[in-house]
Design a protein around this motif. Structure first.
Motif, PDB file in Angstrom:
ATOM      1  N   GLY A 170      57.066  62.412  47.245  1.00  0.00           N
ATOM      2  CA  GLY A 170      58.037  63.120  48.059  1.00  0.00           C
ATOM      3  C   GLY A 170      58.929  62.104  48.746  1.00  0.00           C
ATOM      4  N   SER A 171      59.589  62.521  49.784  1.00  0.00           N
ATOM      5  CA  SER A 171      60.498  61.594  50.468  1.00  0.00           C
ATOM      6  C   SER A 171      59.805  60.778  51.552  1.00  0.00           C
ATOM      7  CB  SER A 171      61.669  62.368  51.080  1.00  0.00           C
ATOM      8  OG  SER A 171      61.176  63.284  52.051  1.00  0.00           O
ATOM      9  N   ASN A 172      58.622  61.249  52.032  1.00  0.00           N
ATOM     10  CA  ASN A 172      58.018  60.533  53.148  1.00  0.00           C
ATOM     11  C   ASN A 172      56.500  60.710  53.247  1.00  0.00           C
ATOM     12  OD1 ASN A 172      58.131  63.218  53.872  1.00  0.00           O
ATOM     13  ND2 ASN A 172      58.710  62.826  55.985  1.00  0.00           N
TER      14      ASN A 172
ATOM     15  N   GLU B 103      52.170  61.006  56.723  1.00  0.00           N
ATOM     16  CA  GLU B 103      53.601  61.285  56.746  1.00  0.00           C
ATOM     17  C   GLU B 103      54.316  60.118  57.406  1.00  0.00           C
ATOM     18  OE1 GLU B 103      56.802  64.682  58.235  1.00  0.00           O
ATOM     19  OE2 GLU B 103      54.820  64.595  59.172  1.00  0.00           O
TER      20      GLU B 103
ATOM     21  N   LEU C 246      53.132  56.564  47.064  1.00  0.00           N
ATOM     22  CA  LEU C 246      54.158  57.279  47.801  1.00  0.00           C
ATOM     23  C   LEU C 246      54.604  58.478  46.973  1.00  0.00           C
ATOM     24  CD1 LEU C 246      55.084  53.922  48.438  1.00  0.00           C
ATOM     25  CD2 LEU C 246      56.026  55.366  50.233  1.00  0.00           C
TER      26      LEU C 246
ATOM     27  N   ASP D  45      61.221  59.518  59.141  1.00  0.00           N
ATOM     28  CA  ASP D  45      62.444  59.576  58.304  1.00  0.00           C
ATOM     29  C   ASP D  45      63.223  58.297  58.392  1.00  0.00           C
ATOM     30  OD1 ASP D  45      61.900  62.166  57.460  1.00  0.00           O
ATOM     31  OD2 ASP D  45      62.876  63.031  59.212  1.00  0.00           O
TER      32      ASP D  45
END
Length: 156
Positions: free
Chosen positions: A31-33, A153, A29, A156
């Motif tokens: 980054g954020s997503n 991806e 994983l 969120d």
């Protein structure tokens, strides 16, 4: 659309995730997503090759496509195992496929269609239609014909 319902409609039961073939993480994983997978091949749950050899000599184009499809099922198993829920996936961003083949075989994109079509069948279009590279190589680990990586991806 529920990914697991779609898999059921397609007659796909996820096998146990194949074990890593070395000292690496099956997914990373960042980054954020974003999720990047390590390369996965058409193996059985113990890591043994279901398909072996080169596409174009020993394996037909159709067998290469089936190997790419199986590798993608294994990727989905890896992702399910590490993410816990495939419904967390927003889209398949990038697909990188390696195809073991002789120098005069030029149908690597057609081989990779076996994988891409499955992703589109499972996640829909355009979410399952990634940017893609299909690369020829002279040999892959364990004599597998196809190895595939994904960049994904998450929602969120």
């Amino acid at each position: 659309m529920d990914v697991y319902e779609r898999l059921k409609e397609l007659g796909i039961e996820l096998p146990p995730a194949p074990p890593p073939g070395g000292l690496y993480s099956p997914i990373k994983l960042f980054g954020s997503n974003l999720v990047y997978t390590s390369g996965v091949g058409p193996t059985d749950p113990t890591g043994g090759a279901v398909y072996s050899g080169k596409v174009g000599t020993g394996l037909t184009l159709e067998e290469g496509q089936a190997a790419a499809r199986l590798a993608t099922i294994n990727l989905l198993s890896v992702l399910h195992n590490h993410l816990g829920d495939l419904n967390r996936i927003k889209q398949i961003v990038k697909q990188l496929g390696f195809v073991a083949c002789p120098p005069d075989f030029h149908m690597q994109p057609a081989v990779m269609n076996g994988s891409t079509q499955l992703l589109m069948d499972v996640f829909g279009d355009p979410a399952g239609r990634p940017a893609r590279s299909a690369i020829a190589t002279n040999v892959l680990p364990g004599n597998i014909p196809v190895e595939i990586e994904l960049l994904i991806e998450l929602k969120d």
